[in-house]
Design an enzyme around this catalytic site. Structure first.
Site, PDB file in Angstrom:
ATOM      1  N   TYR A 186      16.163 -35.219 -14.338  1.00 47.59           N
ATOM      2  CA  TYR A 186      14.727 -35.683 -13.889  1.00 47.59           C
ATOM      3  C   TYR A 186      15.087 -36.603 -12.510  1.00 47.59           C
ATOM      4  CZ  TYR A 186      11.967 -33.971 -17.766  1.00 47.59           C
ATOM      5  OH  TYR A 186      11.496 -33.165 -18.807  1.00 47.59           O
TER       6      TYR A 186
ATOM      7  N   LYS B  52      24.012 -30.359 -25.246  1.00 46.41           N
ATOM      8  CA  LYS B  52      24.377 -29.125 -25.079  1.00 46.41           C
ATOM      9  C   LYS B  52      25.785 -28.747 -24.497  1.00 46.41           C
ATOM     10  CE  LYS B  52      22.919 -24.732 -25.213  1.00 46.41           C
ATOM     11  NZ  LYS B  52      22.682 -23.958 -26.227  1.00 46.41           N
TER      12      LYS B  52
ATOM     13  N   ASP C 170      19.134 -26.659 -29.075  1.00 43.98           N
ATOM     14  CA  ASP C 170      18.304 -25.378 -29.759  1.00 43.98           C
ATOM     15  C   ASP C 170      18.276 -25.440 -31.227  1.00 43.98           C
ATOM     16  OD1 ASP C 170      21.071 -25.032 -29.231  1.00 43.98           O
ATOM     17  OD2 ASP C 170      21.054 -22.880 -28.366  1.00 43.98           O
TER      18      ASP C 170
ATOM     19  N   ASP D  93      12.404 -35.231 -23.640  1.00 44.34           N
ATOM     20  CA  ASP D  93      10.796 -35.050 -23.115  1.00 44.34           C
ATOM     21  C   ASP D  93      10.340 -33.817 -23.999  1.00 44.34           C
ATOM     22  OD1 ASP D  93       8.505 -34.868 -21.974  1.00 44.34           O
ATOM     23  OD2 ASP D  93       9.459 -34.160 -20.051  1.00 44.34           O
TER      24      ASP D  93
HETATM   25 MG    MG Z   1       6.411 -35.149 -21.526  1.00 40.00          MG
END
Ligand code: MG
Ligand code: NAI
Length: 335
Positions: free
Chosen positions: A125, A174, A207, A231
């Site tokens: 981000y 991950k 996952d 998120d």
């Molecule tokens: Mg969001």
């Protein structure tokens, strides 16, 4: 002593749910003073900019803001105001609780009480290195994790666990594929975890975490993870407990904190008076905890739970036929 907070009424359903929230807070007689500041489309119309300097100054001065959703216009040249606020005030921990409430349209009627703590300033981000090749065939973007950034958010998670009596922290990553970035996050998190022997800690690949959340959400207590994973996971968790109308979030930094609903400005129902004010009210509850008023925060949450139990004036998203104001009034009666 009066505590002054910056209040941003926002766009879409923002002004409606903020009015309802302030109505409930006023009824609690908390000795809060509000300093109103504009951001979003309202600010664009009034001041010609989405995020005026006066708003940033107000947050910097008060260090606490209660913020309704803001619309970020779609199109090039507009950075998300929310991302800008998080970056400007270095709000590195995004704390999003998901808790089962009575009489919601959720697949799990009870037993979910978990908190996602999402790193809020790094990862994919950062928005850097975003290029698309001239022929439109290849797109790239940069992800960055720093040792400092990983350390402070993981420490925040463990400190929070201690402070509020949580038993377990799950580090979600991950690192098997994203060896450098997720790898550094995991490596850093392990070192911090070892400093908190009183808190159980486990690691889970993202996952599998999604599958486990849907199958057996009760195994989670606090989740700490990087920006993108957090998120996605926090929206999944909002879905587990009955939707966005009940999902609050706190953006916490060392020098400021902004409390808000997880949801957006809901243009489809704006101006109709039917938006659920609970997400913003629950965010106000997080704010009261942060301000050292845990009894008042509990009082507010209990009034919300009792109103849900009584199905008193619930808004249409919860299956009722109440309005934003009548729902808030029903909550106020139970304070
Ligand atoms: Mg969001
Ligand atoms: P949204 O969260 O505004 O709406 C998604 C769906 O949930 C809609 O059907 C809406 O009616 C419903 N909903 C949301 N909040 C509700 C509430 N309190 N009560 C009842 N129903 C509710 O997401 P969407 O439509 O993707 O985004 C709209 C705008 O909001 C966009 O401009 C986006 O950038 C912005 N946004 C702002 C956020 C913030 O300020 N923190 C967060 C997410 C989106």
């Amino acid at each position: 002593m009066t505590q002054t907070i910056t209040v941003i009424r926002g766009d879409g359903i923002g002004p409606e749910i903020m009015a309802a929230t302030l109505h409930v807070l006023d009824a609690m007689k908390l000795d809060l003073a509000y300093e109103e500041a504009d951001a979003g489309m309202v600010a664009q119309e009034k001041h010609g900019e989405l995020l005026p300097q006066a708003t940033l100054d107000s947050i910097a001065r008060n260090r606490i803001a209660l913020k309704a959703p803001l619309t970020t216009p779609v199109g090039e040249g507009f950075t998300s105001i929310n991302v800008t606020l998080r970056k400007t005030f270095d709000l590195y921990a995004n704390v999003r609780p998901a808790k089962s409430f009575p009489n919601t349209k959720s697949r799990f009627p009870a037993g979910i009480d978990l908190i996602t703590i999402r790193e809020n300033t790094e990862g994919l981000y950062i928005g850097e290195g975003q290029t698309v090749s001239e022929d439109g065939e290849i797109a790239t973007s940069t992800s960055r994790i720093t040792h400092k950034g990983a350390e402070r958010v993981v420490r925040y998670a463990f400190e929070m666990a201690r402070k509020i009596g949580r038993k377990k922290v799950t580090i979600v990553h991950k690192a098997n594929i994203l060896k450098s970035t997720s790898g550094l996050f995991l490596k850093t998190a392990r070192v911090i975890a070892a400093q908190y022997p009183d808190i159980e800690c486990n690691e889970m690949i993202v996952d599998n975490t999604c599958m486990q959340l849907v199958m057996r959400p009760e195994q989670f207590d606090i989740i700490v993870t990087t920006n993108l994973f957090g998120d996605i996971i926090s929206d999944l968790c909002a879905g587990l407990v009955g939707g966005l109308g009940l999902a609050p979030g706190a953006n916490i930094g060392d020098n400021a904190a902004i409390f808000e609903a997880v949801h957006g400005s809901a243009p489809d129902i704006a101006g109709k008076g039917i938006a659920n004010p609970c997400a913003l009210l629950l965010a106000a509850g997080q704010m009261l905890d942060h301000l050292g008023m845990p009894e008042q925060a509990a009082r507010l949450r209990n009034a919300i739970v009792e109103t849900l139990e009584a199905k008193d004036n619930l808004t249409p998203d919860l299956g009722g036929s109440g309005s934003t104001t009548s729902f808030a009034e029903a909550i106020t009666r139970r304070l």
